[in-house]
Every structure is written in structure tokens, then in C-alpha cells.
Design a protein around this motif. Structure first.
Motif: not given
Length: 228
Positions: A119-128
Motif C-alpha cells: 500500500s505504501s513505501v516511504k524512503i527516510l529523508e535522512d537515511k535514503p
């Protein structure tokens, strides 16, 4: 023979006075467990102890709140149940160059556009290299919902993408890319996962079910990659 000679003969034949080279050989007892203090040839005692170990193990597997850490007299230790891991692999030929397929699959946040159960995948801004995943799907009469934090391992450009979860639903996997021609390639997707407790009763049906979902996902991915 005199009484004195008779006594001397009996004394000389006594086990306590025989030389080491003439001591009778005793057959060692057949130990059930080598390397600890428990060693007995008594079948009744063996059956009792093994039955006790099975009882403790069986109670542990079925979630009894009564637990024992060890059996000090035998060295037998009950084991904790280990969740079952399953592997699913699907592969498909696609009419896109291998570089295009690799680039499209590398875009993790686009995966929900073609993988049915993500349903969703979000990359961490500080740890790509880290990403948070959410899974939502209705199957086996239940609303299935899980999430996990994954780390993308060091990829091999145009050859391999692989990952493993760090927390949440335990899983790992890899996508491999094989050239088929200048404008086509084969994409192979392997997913390994720990069967969630909720789905243990349907574990035997879970693997073919997930395999069909992954295959459907690759079919949609082939269309997605071709449009890019």
C-alpha cells in the motif's frame, strides 16, 4: 593338597591380586546422551526421560504458560518454537532493456503502483537506504495488515537489488535481472518471509497465494516499465 596350599591357590586367583593384563574386559554401558552425566541402558528409564522431554517440548509449542528452563539430571533442554520461513520465486521475460527494468525497480516509492499488496513505501529523508513499507490486503477471510522497516543492501547495477527488514514483519528478498536481448530481459523476484502467527493455520496455502500475487505484480511491472 594341604590346607595352606589350597588357601594360597585361592588367594592367587582372586580378582584383587590379578595383574592388570589379566583383568576381565567390562562392556561399556550404552549411553543415550554422550557427553553428559546421563548414561543408562535401562529402557524404562530412557522411555520415561524421553517422554518427559516430549511433554515439556509439546507444552512449549502449544503456548503453555508453565515453562522449565532445563532438566538438570539429563541435560535435556526444551526448545522454543521457531516460526516457519517460506520462499517464493517468480520470474518473467519483459520487453524492455535491462537498464530500464533495473531503474524502474530501483524506484522503491513507485512499487505500490504495480505490486498488489503493497500500500505504501516511504524512503527516510535522512537515511535514503532505509524505507518504511506497509502491506494491506484482504485474504483468507481476514484483513491482513503489516508494516516493516527495510534496508536496501548494496546493489549491483543492472544485475541485482536486494533488501532485508530491520523491524516489523521479518522478510528479505532480491530482484535479479538477466539480459535476454538488446531490448528485453528476464526479471526474477525472490521473497523470503517469516509466516506471521495470524497466518500459521493457513501456512500451506500462503506460499502459492503469495506466488500468484508476485506474478501478477511482475506482469503489472512489465507494463509499468514499458511505459517509462
Amino acid at each position: 593338597m594341604s590346607a595352606t596350599a589350597t588357601a594360597a591357590a585361592v588367594f592367587a586367583s582372586s580378582p584383587a591380586t590379578r595383574s592388570p593384563g589379566h583383568l576381565p574386559t567390562r562392556k561399556p554401558r550404552n549411553p543415550i546422551f554422550h557427553g553428559n552425566r546421563f548414561a543408562s541402558s535401562s529402557s524404562s528409564r530412557s522411555s520415561s526421560l524421553l517422554g518427559r522431554a516430549f511433554f515439556i517440548t509439546n507444552r512449549s509449542i502449544h503456548g503453555s504458560t508453565t515453562r522449565r528452563s532445563s532438566l538438570s539430571t539429563t541435560g535435556i533442554r526444551p526448545f522454543s518454537p521457531v516460526m516457519e520461513w517460506q520462499d517464493c520465486t517468480v520470474k518473467m521475460e519483459m520487453d524492455v532493456p535491462i537498464s530500464v527494468a533495473y531503474e524502474c525497480y530501483s524506484d522503491r516509492e513507485s512499487i505500490p503502483r504495480w505490486m498488489p499488496f503493497i500500500s505504501s513505501v516511504k524512503i527516510l529523508e535522512d537515511k535514503p537506504d532505509l524505507s518504511r513499507w506497509s502491506l494491506k490486503y484482504k485474504a483468507f477471510g481476514q484483513d491482513i495488515e503489516y508494516s516493516w522497516l527495510a534496508r536496501n543492501m548494496q546493489p549491483t547495477p543492472n544485475q541485482k537489488i536486494h533488501w532485508r527488514s530491520l523491524e516489523g514483519l521479518p522478510n528479505r528478498g532480491a530482484v535479479r535481472f538477466y539480459p535476454k536481448g538488446p531490448s528485453s530481459c528476464i526479471v526474477e523476484l525472490t521473497v523470503s518471509y517469516e509466516v506471521p502467527q495470524l497466518l500459521v493455520p493457513v501456512a500451506s496455502a500462503l506460499q502459492p497465494f503469495l506466488e500468484s500475487l508476485l506474478r501478477r505484480g511482475l506482469e503489472r511491472f512489465a507494463v509499468f516499465a514499458k511505459s517509462n
